[in-house]
Scaffold this active site. Structure first.
Site, PDB file in Angstrom:
ATOM      1  N   HIS A  51       5.139   7.208  -2.401  1.00  0.00           N
ATOM      2  CA  HIS A  51       5.367   7.001  -0.969  1.00  0.00           C
ATOM      3  C   HIS A  51       6.419   5.907  -0.805  1.00  0.00           C
ATOM      4  CE1 HIS A  51       1.417   8.741   0.801  1.00  0.00           C
ATOM      5  NE2 HIS A  51       1.703   9.344  -0.341  1.00  0.00           N
ATOM      6  N   GLU A  53       6.577   3.330   1.080  1.00  0.00           N
ATOM      7  CA  GLU A  53       6.036   1.975   1.125  1.00  0.00           C
ATOM      8  C   GLU A  53       5.710   1.457  -0.280  1.00  0.00           C
ATOM      9  OE1 GLU A  53       4.174   4.150   4.754  1.00  0.00           O
ATOM     10  OE2 GLU A  53       4.908   4.672   2.768  1.00  0.00           O
ATOM     11  N   CYS A  81      -0.195   5.588   5.572  1.00  0.00           N
ATOM     12  CA  CYS A  81      -1.474   6.215   5.255  1.00  0.00           C
ATOM     13  C   CYS A  81      -2.420   5.108   4.784  1.00  0.00           C
ATOM     14  CB  CYS A  81      -1.290   7.282   4.175  1.00  0.00           C
ATOM     15  SG  CYS A  81      -0.909   6.598   2.536  1.00  0.00           S
ATOM     16  N   CYS A  84      -1.279   3.370   1.468  1.00  0.00           N
ATOM     17  CA  CYS A  84      -0.152   2.444   1.633  1.00  0.00           C
ATOM     18  C   CYS A  84      -0.562   1.213   2.431  1.00  0.00           C
ATOM     19  CB  CYS A  84       1.020   3.157   2.291  1.00  0.00           C
ATOM     20  SG  CYS A  84       1.786   4.396   1.216  1.00  0.00           S
TER      21      CYS A  84
END
Length: 147
Positions: A51, A53, A81, A84
């Site tokens: 991801h 992040e 999410c 993260c």
């Protein structure tokens, strides 16, 4: 909050889009200086952990030689999410600026709970819907292309 950092995160979201990745970008800033940036790479790296992040956090940790990102801010193009959000809190990032609120109300509740203060980590300041039109347009275009 500085709009120039959010605009850069949106630029990285477009790079993800061009690579056929879900278009999410992230920029981490400390004392007004960009220390890392990233975009989703789940498909190209074949990993659920890629991801934007998480990649940006890893790069920032490497840059400052410390996993503690005290005093850092992260600019992201979509609310994080729970995975993260937990990493952001564990990294001790101070402020999260999100371009677009996640449409999943359960995600929003979980994120707010994660970002609240606990016995170990301080509260993470969370601001969302900063550039909702720009981010939504990128995401909507991407998912129309996919369907």
């Amino acid at each position: 909050m500085e709009l120039k950092f959010m605009n850069l995160a949106l630029k990285y979201a477009l790079e993800a889009y061009e690579m056929d990745e879900v278009p999410v970008g992230a920029v981490i800033v400390k004392d007004g200086i960009i220390i890392s940036y990233a975009f989703n790479k789940k498909e190209c790296n074949k990993s659920v952990l890629e991801h934007a992040e998480l990649i940006a956090i890893r790069k920032a940790e490497k840059k400052i030689s410390n996993w503690r990102l005290d005093g850092c801010d992260i600019y992201i193009t979509l609310d994080p999410c729970p995975m993260c959000a937990s990493a952001i809190k564990q990294a001790r990032i101070s402020n999260v600026y999100s371009a677009l609120q996640n449409s999943d109300i359960v995600n929003t509740k979980v994120i707010n709970q994660i970002f609240s203060a606990d016995k170990i980590n301080p509260k993470v300041n969370f601001y969302t819907n900063i550039c909702p039109i720009e981010s939504k347009n990128i995401l909507t275009s991407f998912f129309k292309m996919k369907r």
